[in-house]
Design a protein around this motif. Structure first.
Motif, short mmCIF file in Angstrom:
data_model
loop_
_atom_site.label_atom_id
_atom_site.label_comp_id
_atom_site.label_asym_id
_atom_site.label_seq_id
_atom_site.Cartn_x
_atom_site.Cartn_y
_atom_site.Cartn_z
N ILE A 195 4.23 0.06 2.56
CA ILE A 195 3.57 -0.99 3.41
C ILE A 195 2.82 -1.81 2.80
CG2 ILE A 195 1.45 -1.34 4.91
CD1 ILE A 195 1.38 1.84 5.06
N GLU A 255 -15.80 -7.19 2.93
CA GLU A 255 -15.69 -6.96 4.24
C GLU A 255 -17.35 -5.15 4.12
OE1 GLU A 255 -12.67 -7.35 7.25
OE2 GLU A 255 -12.35 -6.22 6.28
N ALA A 291 -5.13 -14.70 11.29
CA ALA A 291 -5.21 -13.76 12.27
C ALA A 291 -6.11 -12.19 11.67
CB ALA A 291 -3.80 -13.48 13.08
N ASN A 292 -5.38 -11.39 12.49
CA ASN A 292 -6.10 -9.74 11.89
C ASN A 292 -5.19 -9.29 11.39
OD1 ASN A 292 -7.35 -8.07 12.38
ND2 ASN A 292 -7.82 -6.70 15.03
N GLY A 293 -5.05 -9.00 10.58
CA GLY A 293 -3.65 -8.08 9.96
C GLY A 293 -3.00 -8.86 8.98
N ALA A 294 -3.39 -10.31 9.09
CA ALA A 294 -2.43 -10.87 8.37
C ALA A 294 -1.88 -11.50 6.42
CB ALA A 294 -2.70 -12.77 8.39
N GLY A 295 -2.96 -10.28 5.96
CA GLY A 295 -3.61 -10.62 4.69
C GLY A 295 -4.53 -10.70 3.99
N LYS A 296 -5.32 -11.12 4.47
CA LYS A 296 -6.51 -11.44 3.81
C LYS A 296 -7.40 -11.10 3.19
CE LYS A 296 -8.86 -13.17 7.47
NZ LYS A 296 -8.22 -12.91 8.72
N THR A 297 -8.01 -10.18 3.49
CA THR A 297 -8.79 -8.61 2.99
C THR A 297 -8.06 -8.27 1.37
OG1 THR A 297 -9.66 -7.76 4.18
CG2 THR A 297 -10.00 -6.84 2.73
N THR A 298 -6.83 -8.20 1.64
CA THR A 298 -5.54 -7.71 0.57
C THR A 298 -5.61 -8.67 -0.32
OG1 THR A 298 -4.25 -6.19 2.34
CG2 THR A 298 -3.14 -6.63 0.13
N GLU A 313 -14.77 -12.29 4.92
CA GLU A 313 -15.41 -12.31 7.02
C GLU A 313 -16.51 -12.24 6.69
OE1 GLU A 313 -13.62 -12.40 9.23
OE2 GLU A 313 -11.83 -10.96 8.78
N TYR A 321 0.97 -1.31 -0.10
CA TYR A 321 -0.21 -0.39 0.00
C TYR A 321 0.96 1.22 0.36
CZ TYR A 321 -3.75 -3.15 0.99
OH TYR A 321 -4.58 -3.86 1.71
N GLU A 333 -7.11 1.35 -3.28
CA GLU A 333 -7.12 2.28 -1.86
C GLU A 333 -5.86 1.99 -1.77
OE1 GLU A 333 -8.89 0.20 1.00
OE2 GLU A 333 -10.18 -0.19 -0.40
N ALA A 393 1.91 -5.88 2.34
CA ALA A 393 0.90 -6.30 3.52
C ALA A 393 1.00 -8.00 2.77
CB ALA A 393 -0.18 -5.74 2.41
N GLN A 446 -11.83 -15.15 9.61
CA GLN A 446 -10.99 -15.06 11.04
C GLN A 446 -11.34 -16.45 12.20
OE1 GLN A 446 -9.64 -12.55 13.07
NE2 GLN A 446 -10.51 -10.88 12.28
P1 ATP Z 1 -8.49 -8.36 9.04
O1 ATP Z 1 -9.07 -9.86 9.17
O2 ATP Z 1 -8.25 -7.19 10.59
O3 ATP Z 1 -9.29 -7.27 8.22
P2 ATP Z 1 -6.79 -8.97 7.07
O4 ATP Z 1 -5.79 -10.58 7.32
O5 ATP Z 1 -8.22 -8.98 6.12
O6 ATP Z 1 -6.38 -8.68 8.50
P3 ATP Z 1 -5.92 -7.18 5.78
O7 ATP Z 1 -6.60 -6.07 6.13
O8 ATP Z 1 -5.13 -7.46 4.16
O9 ATP Z 1 -5.57 -8.45 6.65
O10 ATP Z 1 -3.92 -5.84 6.26
C1 ATP Z 1 -2.76 -6.44 5.65
C2 ATP Z 1 -1.97 -5.50 5.79
O11 ATP Z 1 -1.84 -4.76 5.26
C3 ATP Z 1 -2.35 -4.95 7.68
O12 ATP Z 1 -1.03 -4.83 8.12
C4 ATP Z 1 -2.62 -3.82 7.23
O13 ATP Z 1 -3.15 -3.03 8.72
C5 ATP Z 1 -2.54 -3.16 5.79
N1 ATP Z 1 -3.50 -2.55 5.11
C6 ATP Z 1 -4.51 -2.84 4.93
N2 ATP Z 1 -4.77 -1.84 3.94
C7 ATP Z 1 -4.97 -0.68 3.84
C8 ATP Z 1 -4.95 0.65 3.32
N3 ATP Z 1 -5.84 0.31 3.09
N4 ATP Z 1 -3.27 0.84 3.87
C9 ATP Z 1 -2.54 0.74 4.37
N5 ATP Z 1 -2.40 0.00 4.44
C10 ATP Z 1 -3.44 -0.99 4.59
#
Ligand code: ATP
Length: 247
Positions: free
Chosen positions: A19, A93, A40-47, A171, A15, A59, A21, A204
């Motif tokens: 950053i 989400e 887990a939370n922040g693992a990168g699933k949404t990305t 999720e 990002y 984004e 991800a 999650q």
């Molecule tokens: P969650 O269940 O909390 O959504 P996740 O597994 O889906 O977690 P992501 O949302 O993909 O994880 O986030 C992965 C990493 O990318 C995290 O460190 C998050 O802070 C970062 N991140 C996610 N979206 C953005 C964004 N729009 N801009 C900057 N960093 C981002």
């Protein structure tokens, strides 16, 4: 269930040009499979799911390495609309319904995006209402005034109206009570069994995902660290403790 329909090969993403991800995720989804993406939370699933539909640029993110293939074709840089036309339909989400439209109007927007006509829309609505009978009773309700569970069902229904070949969900359990989560996962499982629709579901809540999925991939800090049959992973307490934040 043997043909690979969707494949992520060593996908990295970041990002804001900085950053990171995802550092390299590989994952294979077979046609007809119910696949789970755990972490887990922040693992990168949404990305990863956004990468699959090329939604990261919106984004300020981008894929920096690797490939995504749909039916063997490289779709890494295809537009989000092109993904939907090909049948790769995401339900992300946050649900993002049109809050002032009715449940049924929201459902119809999913089909309009594909250019479907009346007959196809009617058939789609029938399928969604059969899957979620609760939505049939709420069809004329303004979406913003329905419960969180009904809104999630409507978001899933709207995705179904676009006639996916691979249905990608982020999720579906988010913020919902356990009974509603069970209802939604049972509906997804039935959909997969009865229609053969391929599902890739990020969760999650690993217990409910592993109960219904055939196969799961675990990601941690943007890397795929484990994959295997869901029944096998479900029996391993160490996985929950190590990678899933104890979920
Ligand atoms: P969650 O269940 O909390 O959504 P996740 O597994 O889906 O977690 P992501 O949302 O993909 O994880 O986030 C992965 C990493 O990318 C995290 O460190 C998050 O802070 C970062 N991140 C996610 N979206 C953005 C964004 N729009 N801009 C900057 N960093 C981002």
């Amino acid at each position: 269930m043997s043909d690979v329909i969707l494949e992520f090969e060593d996908v990295a993403a970041s990002y804001n040009g900085a950053i990171a991800a995802l550092h390299g995720v590989s994952l294979t989804v077979r046609s007809g499979e119910f696949a789970a993406l755990l972490g887990a939370n922040g693992a990168g699933k949404t990305t990863l799911l956004k990468a699959a539909s090329n939604l990261l640029p919106a984004e300020r993110g981008r894929i920096t390495r690797g490939h995504i293939r749909f039916r063997g074709q490289d779709v890494t840089s295809a537009s989000p609309d092109a993904h939907i036309r090909k049948g790769l339909v995401p339900v992300l989400e946050g649900r993002r319904l049109f809050k002032s439209l009715t449940i049924e109007e929201n459902l119809v927007t999913g089909a309009v995006g594909r250019g479907f006509g009346r007959a196809r829309i009617a058939a789609g609505l029938e399928q969604v209402y059969a899957l979620f009978p609760r939505l049939a009773t709420r069809r004329r309700s303004v979406a913003g005034l329905t419960s969180g569970g009904e809104q999630q069902m409507a978001a899933i229904g709207r995705g179904l109206m676009a006639a996916p070949e691979v249905f990608v969900l982020d999720e579906p359990s988010m913020g919902l009570a356990p009974l509603v989560v069970a209802e939604i996962f049972e509906a997804l499982s039935r959909l997969n069994r009865e229609t053969g629709l391929t599902l890739l579901v990020a969760e999650q809540n690993s217990s409910v995902a592993l109960k219904h999925a055939h196969h799961a991939t675990v990601i941690e800090n943007g890397r795929s660290v484990l994959c295997g049959p869901a029944a096998e992973l479900a029996g391993r307490e160490d996985i929950k403790a190590s990678y899933l934040g104890g979920a």
